[in-house]
Scaffold this motif. Sequence first.
Motif, PDB file in Angstrom:
ATOM      1  N   LEU A   1       0.968  -1.274   0.001  1.00 57.19           N
ATOM      2  CA  LEU A   1      -0.119   0.055   0.038  1.00 57.19           C
ATOM      3  C   LEU A   1       1.014   1.260  -0.089  1.00 57.19           C
ATOM      4  CD1 LEU A   1      -2.937  -0.992   2.592  1.00 57.19           C
ATOM      5  CD2 LEU A   1      -3.024  -0.469  -0.095  1.00 57.19           C
TER       6      LEU A   1
ATOM      7  N   LEU B   1       2.353   1.541  -3.344  1.00 51.89           N
ATOM      8  CA  LEU B   1       1.265   2.036  -4.574  1.00 51.89           C
ATOM      9  C   LEU B   1       0.910   3.353  -4.127  1.00 51.89           C
ATOM     10  CD1 LEU B   1      -1.023  -1.267  -4.576  1.00 51.89           C
ATOM     11  CD2 LEU B   1       0.598  -0.363  -6.271  1.00 51.89           C
ATOM     12  N   GLU B   2       0.886   4.146  -3.129  1.00 54.90           N
ATOM     13  CA  GLU B   2       0.562   5.451  -2.876  1.00 54.90           C
ATOM     14  C   GLU B   2       1.569   6.287  -3.514  1.00 54.90           C
ATOM     15  OE1 GLU B   2      -2.219   6.691  -1.575  1.00 54.90           O
ATOM     16  OE2 GLU B   2      -2.948   5.195  -0.267  1.00 54.90           O
TER      17      GLU B   2
ATOM     18  N   ARG C   1      -6.226   0.336  -4.778  1.00 56.30           N
ATOM     19  CA  ARG C   1      -5.100   1.374  -4.982  1.00 56.30           C
ATOM     20  C   ARG C   1      -4.749   0.880  -6.385  1.00 56.30           C
ATOM     21  NH1 ARG C   1      -7.155   3.792  -2.065  1.00 56.30           N
ATOM     22  NH2 ARG C   1      -6.537   4.645  -0.221  1.00 56.30           N
TER      23      ARG C   1
ATOM     24  N   GLU D   1      -7.123   2.364  -8.765  1.00 61.88           N
ATOM     25  CA  GLU D   1      -7.114   3.805  -9.096  1.00 61.88           C
ATOM     26  C   GLU D   1      -5.535   4.283  -9.782  1.00 61.88           C
ATOM     27  OE1 GLU D   1      -6.543   5.287  -5.040  1.00 61.88           O
ATOM     28  OE2 GLU D   1      -8.816   5.009  -4.549  1.00 61.88           O
TER      29      GLU D   1
ATOM     30  N   LEU E   1       1.056   6.367  -7.025  1.00 60.68           N
ATOM     31  CA  LEU E   1      -0.244   7.088  -7.369  1.00 60.68           C
ATOM     32  C   LEU E   1       0.006   8.870  -7.239  1.00 60.68           C
ATOM     33  CD1 LEU E   1      -3.162   6.820  -8.283  1.00 60.68           C
ATOM     34  CD2 LEU E   1      -3.845   7.086  -5.617  1.00 60.68           C
TER      35      LEU E   1
END
Length: 490
Positions: free
Chosen positions: A261, A264-265, A319, A322, A268
């Motif tokens: 996570l 992936l953040e 995620r 997105e 993004l």
Amino acid sequence: MFTCARVLVMAASSDSMQNINSALCEIATEKLTNTHLTTLETVTKALRDEQLRNSVDREALGNLFAVLSRLSVDVQHLTEQIDSQEGSLCHKLTAECFRAHRNACVQCTQNQCCLRDLGSIKLSFEILAKFLKISSGGSNDIYDALRCGIQFLGNIAVGNQLCKDDIWELGFPHIFWDLLELPDEKAVSYTCMVIHTCLDEHKTEQLVKHTQQLKLSLKIVDLCRTLPDVDWTVFIATQHFLKSSELIRKMYTEMTNEARLTLLELILAQLGVVEEEKDCSMPLSVAQFLASCFTEHCRAVLTLSSESSDDQAAMVVIRLLEILCEMTSDCKEFMALQDHSGLLCATVGLLKDVNLLGKTSKNVFTAAQDFSLTRPGGADTHPAFSFKAHLIRLIGNLCHGHIVNQDKVRELDGIALILDNCSIDSNNPFISQWAVFAIRNILEHNLENQKLIQSLRRQGVADDTMLRDMGLRVEERDGNLLLRPLKKDP
């Protein structure tokens, strides 16, 4: 006698010293005193001046290096006397000597090369290793010396490839790892600065070669989460790690879902920067890998329909979705994802699943019409918020100008599925707009899909309860549906 010494004296503290070179020589040979600390503080301050810094010759730097060499010996001898007065003075002197070295290297290639030739990089790592052994439960003086030593390595590396290579060879991966494990945020931040400065494409590829190297990469990504104020960790991840598809693939495989996570953040956020700067350094192979991860594990999100709303595996899928939406939103570098095997089928299939789940029982995938502006703990705080809208958005992106995908959506009965999600849904803001966008892309230049739409028979408004609650009604006129205010009873 060294002529620059008089310049140093005038620039720094002419009343307290007459000959800095002689004073440095004394530190290298005599018993340590607080006067020696004052000498080093004067040298450090003097080296802040750019003109003076550029005029320092090899003799002065040699004397400064001799002081560091002497202190290295004393640090070793005083290892068992961490809290002694003599040990404390030695640690303070070492920190100040590192500061002087640090200042000498600021935007000065000549001094960087000279200190490198003298052996200052190797010596600094030896001293740092000694301090690392006694840092646990040690004094602030030890941490101060560690910080200053790391800063020196950072300054000597800037713009100097030979120094970068030496630092990497001596510090990677073990000493870097030990420094990153320190319970001192500044020391960790400075270490990340050194790593970022030294990294290049070749060194980044080394990070996947062995377990210990990969472990260092995973540690840096984890620090992005645990130390959010340390920008250097983010710079390393976004400016180096994301350029290597092999490293991303290897790290992602070894990561926990919590760490995934975090990664992936970062991706993004980087895509947002790319959109502003119109420059993407992330290779297509990274996008293709993430698309495969989504395709293989997307059904994990279905667990959110039960009580396990904190399921991190489901959060990873969210995620990933997105990210794929952003990557396929007119990013030429990633539009090859339209040809990714299985991505469109998985997305349409998942939309069918969540649509069915939302209708068969009341859960996070159920359409809602609660538009209250103040909903503490409401749907907009749930991870599945906007999930169906994002699925439809991705389908629309994958079908843009792509006849094969347009046909595939029709064959999967995806057109009727998308039309079924044209209603307003407070759990999925703008879902109707994304549905219109997707249908437009699915129909564009596709006669078969257009015929299918034309063959559909309008059944009227399926459920106008929500509209009536909003004071509106639907009226049919000349074959068209019009939205009108609800008539009030007299």
